[in-house]
Design an enzyme around this catalytic site. Structure first.
Site, PDB file in Angstrom:
ATOM      1  CB  CYS A 444      -0.908  -0.012   1.231  1.00  0.00           C
ATOM      2  SG  CYS A 444      -2.005   1.405   1.340  1.00  0.00           S
ATOM      3  CD  GLU A 478      -0.948  -6.856  -2.047  1.00  0.00           C
ATOM      4  OE1 GLU A 478      -2.014  -7.385  -1.673  1.00  0.00           O
ATOM      5  OE2 GLU A 478      -0.024  -6.539  -1.271  1.00  0.00           O
TER       6      GLU A 478
END
Length: 581
Positions: A444, A478
Site C-alpha cells: 500500500c 501489489e
C-alpha cells in the site's frame, strides 16, 4: 312488505318478485345487529355471516342477469310511485342500503337498494360518496409519518438497550450519539430534565449577581460575605474527596464495570466531592449541547458514519472515502488527528491539550534514510502496532481499495517525513510484507493530499525499488492499484526506461537485463514499452525500438527540473534487509 295501492299490474308483479328475491337472500338485508370486522378483510364474527357469504358467492354468477333486471325495474317503480308516500316510507324503512362495518356505502351491485330513487344514478357518484364516507370514518386513525420523519426516528443510539429518547442536556427529546445519551451516563431522561432546570436557575442567579456588581467596582474589592460563605462551603465539600471508597462501593463499581464494560460510563459517585462531580456534569452537558448545535448545522452527520474533514497539523483536509474508525468517532463530521503519533480525537480542545504533552516528534522505529530535510523511518507493525493501525485508518480516508486496517504485524511500514523546527511531518508512506511469496515490494502506498503533485510520490516509489535492489530482488506493486497510484507508477516506469535507453550504448538490448538493473518486473517493463510504442514484432522476434524523440523530450524536462531535492540518493540509505519475521 306493505301492500301497494297502485293499480298497475306491473307494479304488483314486481313487488311479488322483490319479495321472493329477498327470501332467497339476493336482496340486501337490514342491519339488525352491529357487525364486527373489516370489509377489506372480508371477515365477520358471526357464523351466519360466513354462511351468507358462501351462499352469495355460489349464486352470484347465476343471479347476475336477475340483478340487472331488478335494477332497471326499480327505476320504473320509483318513477311510478313518486306520488305514493306509503310505498316510499315502506321502501325507506325496509329496503334501505345496509352500512358496512366501516361505515362505507355498499360497493357491489347486489348491495344497491332497488326501491331507492338514486339507484339509477351514475356509478361514479356512489364511488365518490363511498370515498367521502371512508375518509370520515378513517379520520380517527393515526396518520402515517412522512419519509424524513421515519428516517430520523429510525436512527438509534449506539448504546445497547437505549431507545434514543431524552438528551443529556435535558433540552431535546431525542439523541443519536453517545455524547447525548442519558443511559450511557447512568442517568434517566427525567433526571436530565431536572438537572437542566436547576442549572438554568443557577445561571440566572449568576447573571443577576453579575449585573448587580459593576466590573470596575469589584475589581479591587474584597470578597463579599456571600462569596466568603460560598468559598467555605466549597472547601468543606472538598474535604472528603481524597478518602478511599468503602468496600461496598468498590464492589458496586467493579460489578458495574464487569456488567456493562465500555458501553456505559463508570460510576462516578463517591469518587470525588459532589461539588466537583456537579462541575463535571455541567461540562458534559455543555459539550453535548455544542455537539447538538453542530449536528443541527450539518457539520456532524447522523448515521452516515462518514468523516468529512480531518484537522492534521496546520492543514484541514477533505476526506475522499470512508474509513472504519470507531463508531463514536465516525459519527463526527470532523476528526482531529495528532500529526506525530496519529492519535485521533473529537475536538480542538482535546487536540490542544494532547499536543501540549505529546512527546513524539517523529514516527517510531529506525531512521533508515536522511538527506536534507527528507527522512524515511522503518516501522515494524509488530513492535508499533497502535501507530501502524492509526496510520492505516488515516490512509483509508484517501484510498479506495485498501483493506488492511488492524492486522499490521506481518508488514513493515516506511514512513517519509519532512523535518522543520517543530518536528518531522508526515509526507507519505508505503508498506510491504516481511515475506512476500510474489516478490511484492509495495502493498500500500500513499502520499498525503497536502504533498501531492510535488514529486514525493515518485520518491516513495523510487525508494521501494532501491530496497529491492539492496535485497537483490525484482519487485512489483501489489494489485489492484488505485487511479492515482497507477498514474504515478506508469510515469515512474516511463522515466526509468527512458533513462536506461539514454545511457545504453550497446546494439542489442534485453528485457531481462533491464529488469535486473532497475529491479522492475519484466511484465511492467513490457507494458510500459507497449504504451510508449517502443515494442514491435518483426519476423518472429520482438524488437525494442529506441525512440529518440521521447528520449530528447525526457532529457529536456530533466534539464529544466535542475538539481531537485525530490530524488532518492542511494548513498544516504543506511539499511540492511531484515532477517525473517
Amino acid at each position: 312488505m306493505e301492500a301497494c295501492c297502485c293499480r298497475h299490474r306491473k307494479c304488483n308483479s314486481l313487488l311479488s318478485r322483490v319479495e321472493k328475491a329477498s327470501i332467497k337472500g339476493d336482496m340486501p338485508r337490514t342491519r339488525q345487529r352491529p357487525l364486527t370486522g373489516s370489509v377489506s378483510d372480508g371477515t365477520e364474527d358471526s357464523d351466519s355471516s360466513a354462511e351468507r357469504e358462501q351462499t352469495n358467492s355460489s349464486e352470484s354468477d347465476g343471479n347476475m342477469p336477475k340483478r340487472q333486471r331488478l335494477t332497471r325495474a326499480s327505476t320504473r317503480l320509483s318513477q311510478s310511485s313518486q306520488d305514493t308516500p306509503d310505498l316510499k316510507r315502506a321502501a325507506d324503512h325496509d329496503e334501505s342500503p345496509p352500512l358496512t362495518p366501516t361505515g362505507n356505502a355498499p360497493s357491489s351491485e347486489s348491495e344497491l337498494d332497488i326501491s331507492s330513487p338514486n339507484a339509477s344514478h351514475d356509478e361514479s357518484q356512489s364511488k365518490d360518496q363511498a370515498n367521502r364516507d371512508s375518509d370520515k370514518d378513517l379520520s380517527h386513525r393515526p396518520k402515517r409519518r412522512r419519509c424524513h420523519e421515519t428516517y430520523n426516528f429510525n436512527m438509534k443510539c449506539p448504546t445497547p438497550g437505549c431507545n434514543s429518547l431524552g438528551h443529556l442536556t435535558g433540552k431535546h427529546e431525542r439523541h443519536f450519539a453517545i455524547s447525548g445519551c442519558p443511559l450511557y451516563h447512568n442517568l434517566s431522561a427525567d433526571e436530565c430534565k431536572v438537572k437542566a432546570v436547576s442549572r438554568e436557575k443557577q445561571e440566572e442567579e449568576m447573571k443577576t449577581q453579575d449585573e448587580g456588581n459593576s466590573r470596575h467596582a469589584t475589581r479591587h474589592q474584597t470578597p463579599t460575605p456571600k462569596q466568603s460563605r460560598y468559598k467555605e462551603q466549597v472547601a468543606e465539600m472538598r474535604k472528603g474527596r481524597n478518602s478511599g471508597l468503602p468496600k461496598e462501593q468498590k464492589e458496586k463499581h467493579m460489578e458495574h464495570r464487569q456488567t456493562y464494560g465500555n458501553t456505559r460510563e463508570p460510576l462516578l459517585e463517591n469518587i470525588t466531592s459532589d461539588y466537583d462531580l456537579e462541575l463535571f456534569r455541567k461540562a458534559q452537558a455543555r459539550a453535548s449541547e455544542d455537539l447538538e448545535k453542530l449536528r443541527i448545522q450539518g457539520q456532524i452527520t447522523e448515521g452516515s458514519n462518514m468523516i468529512k474533514t480531518i484537522v492534521f497539523g496546520r492543514y484541514e483536509l477533505d476526506t475522499w472515502y470512508h474509513s472504519p474508525y470507531p463508531e463514536e468517532y465516525a459519527r463526527l463530521g470532523r476528526l482531529y488527528v495528532c500529526e506525530f503519533c496519529l492519535k485521533y480525537m473529537k475536538s480542538q480542545t482535546i487536540l490542544r491539550r494532547h499536543m501540549a504533552k505529546c512527546v513524539w516528534k517523529h514516527p517510531p522505529g529506525d531512521e533508515v534514510y536522511r538527506k536534507g530535510s527528507i527522512s524515511v523511518f522503518e516501522v515494524d507493525g509488530k513492535k508499533n502496532k497502535i501507530y501502524c493501525q492509526n496510520l492505516c485508518l488515516l490512509a483509508k480516508l484517501f484510498l479506495d481499495h485498501k483493506t488492511l486496517y488492524y492486522d499490521v504485524e506481518p508488514f513493515l511500514f516506511y514512513v517519509m517525513t519532512e523535518a522543520d523546527n517543530t518536528g518531522c511531518h508526515l509526507v507519505g508512506y508505503f508498506s510491504k510484507e516481511k515475506n512476500s511469496f510474489l516478490n511484492y515490494n509495495v502493498s500500500c502506498i500513499l502520499t498525503m493530499p497536502q504533498y501531492m503533485r510535488q514529486g514525493f510520490g515518485k520518491m516513495l516509489i523510487d525508494f521501494s525499488y532501491l530496497l529491492s535492489k539492496v535485497e537483490e530482488k525484482v519487485g512489483s506493486p501489489e494489485r489492484p492499484l488505485s487511479d492515482l497510484g497507477l498514474i504515478s507508477y506508469r510515469s515512474y516506469w516511463k522515466e526509468v526506461l527512458l533513462r536506461y535507453m539514454h545511457n545504453f550504448q550497446g546494439k542489442e538490448i534485453s528485457i531481462k537485463e533491464i529488469s535486473q538493473e532497475t529491479a522492475v518486473n519484466p511484465v511492467d517493463i513490457v507494458s510500459t514499452l507497449q504504451s510508449l510504442q517502443m515494442l514491435k514484432y518483426w519476423k518472429g522476434k520482438h524488437l525494442v525500438l529506441k525512440r529518440q524523440d521521447l528520449i530528447d523530450e525526457w532529457k529536456a524536462k530533466e534539464i529544466k527540473r535542475g538539481n531537485s531535492n525530490k530524488t532518492i540518493d542511494p548513498s544516504s540509505l543506511k539499511w540492511t534487509p531484515p532477517k525473517g519475521t
